[in-house]
Design a protein around this motif. Structure first.
Motif: not given
Length: 321
Positions: A87-97, A118-126
């Motif tokens: 896959a395209d490894t440039e895609r962001p890693l989606l990380v729930d914090v 690298l791109e790390f994109v934060a998610r804020y799940l509960s």
């Protein structure tokens, strides 16, 4: 048996095996129930055996379904790993914090600093219960939390590494008599009512940990309340209802309230880095490396002599999967 099984059929099988309910499995996969049933019938024809016993009251695996289960997981793990590798490894890693404070938030910041390209994109799940379902569905890559509190069927589709034992605390109004203490003995909470996420299905693992801590100690669980989305809304609701809150020592600031660590014993909230099996991404490697380094240097996995932890959590944290 057919030598050319589509991964979609195996994913349908694992979803039904996890839910033991066709309607819930279809919702989990975002497909129509008729399409899911059709895929299960195609898979049964391909393997030459019935995989589920279906009645009007329940769905359960047959012996052949039980036999297929580990093979299906291994095939899909390999399929996902292959897809990720090309896959395209440039895609962001989606990380729930979870929240903008605490273990996961710090690790995400450290990973960004260690790998600025690298791109790390934060998610804020509960909660991890909700995040785990998102990981399995492919809408999230990584989360953090109490792996032992996740449903066993869902847990079987995840991999994890222990990261930290967070110390638990209580969030009190600053006028509360216990707020004057530097640390609050657990037994001093007898007769108190604490909010611990009851009513929020996404944080079921936290509510379960609280129930185990409260059991036999005379501590009451606050009545179920719908999911509270976002830090601002959490602060508003907590202040309005006058709740004391079961928390971790690293907690978002709430005006007019104080965080006090719990002692005698020291309750621990186990935190693992949780990911989808077969996931391959350079950002994941960075995140795992940073977590292991900080855990070792700061003693995050050390259990104090008077630490409290359910036996199931000890066993789960002793295993990397």
């Amino acid at each position: 048996m057919s030598q050319d099984l589509e991964p979609r059929l195996l994913r349908a099988f694992l979803a039904v095996a996890a839910e033991l309910h066709f309607t819930r499995a279809a919702a989990r996969l975002y497909v129509a129930q008729q399409a899911l049933s059709r895929d299960i019938r195609r898979l049964e024809r391909a393997v030459g055996s019935e995989l589920f016993v279906r009645t009007t009251r329940q769905v359960r695996l047959t012996a052949e379904g039980e036999r297929l289960l580990p093979y299906a997981r291994r095939v899909l793990d390999a399929h996902d790993a292959l897809a990720s590798a090309f896959a395209d490894t440039e895609r962001p890693l989606l990380v729930d914090v979870g929240a903008p404070v605490g273990t996961a938030h710090r690790l995400l910041g450290e990973a960004r600093g260690a790998a600025p390209g690298l791109e790390f994109v934060a998610r804020y799940l509960s909660g991890l219960t909700g995040a785990a379902a998102e990981i399995v569905a492919g809408r999230l890559d990584v989360s953090f939390g109490r792996i032992a509190g996740i449903d066993a069927a869902l847990r079987s589709e995840l991999a994890h590494e222990p990261v930290r034992y967070e110390r638990m605390a209580v969030l009190l109004h600053d006028a509360h008599p216990l707020a004057a203490l530097d640390a609050v003995p657990v037994d001093a909470l007898a007769g108190e009512t604490l909010y611990a996420g009851a009513g929020n299905a996404a944080t079921a693992e936290w509510t379960d940990l609280a129930a185990r801590l409260f059991a036999g100690r005379g501590i009451r669980m606050a009545a179920p309340f719908p999911e509270i989305a976002g830090p601002e809304e959490f602060v508003r609701v907590v202040r309005k209802h006058g709740w004391s809150v079961l928390a971790s020592t690293e907690f978002l600031p709430v005006p007019g309230m104080v965080v006090r660590p719990l002692v005698d014993p020291v309750p621990l909230s186990p935190v693992s880095l949780v990911r989808r099996r077969g996931l391959s991404h350079p950002g994941l490697g960075v995140l795992r490396s940073v977590a292991a380094e900080i855990a070792a240097s700061e003693g995050w996995l050390d259990v104090p002599p008077d630490g409290w932890l359910p036996d199931g959590d000890r066993a789960a944290m002793a295993r990397n999967t």
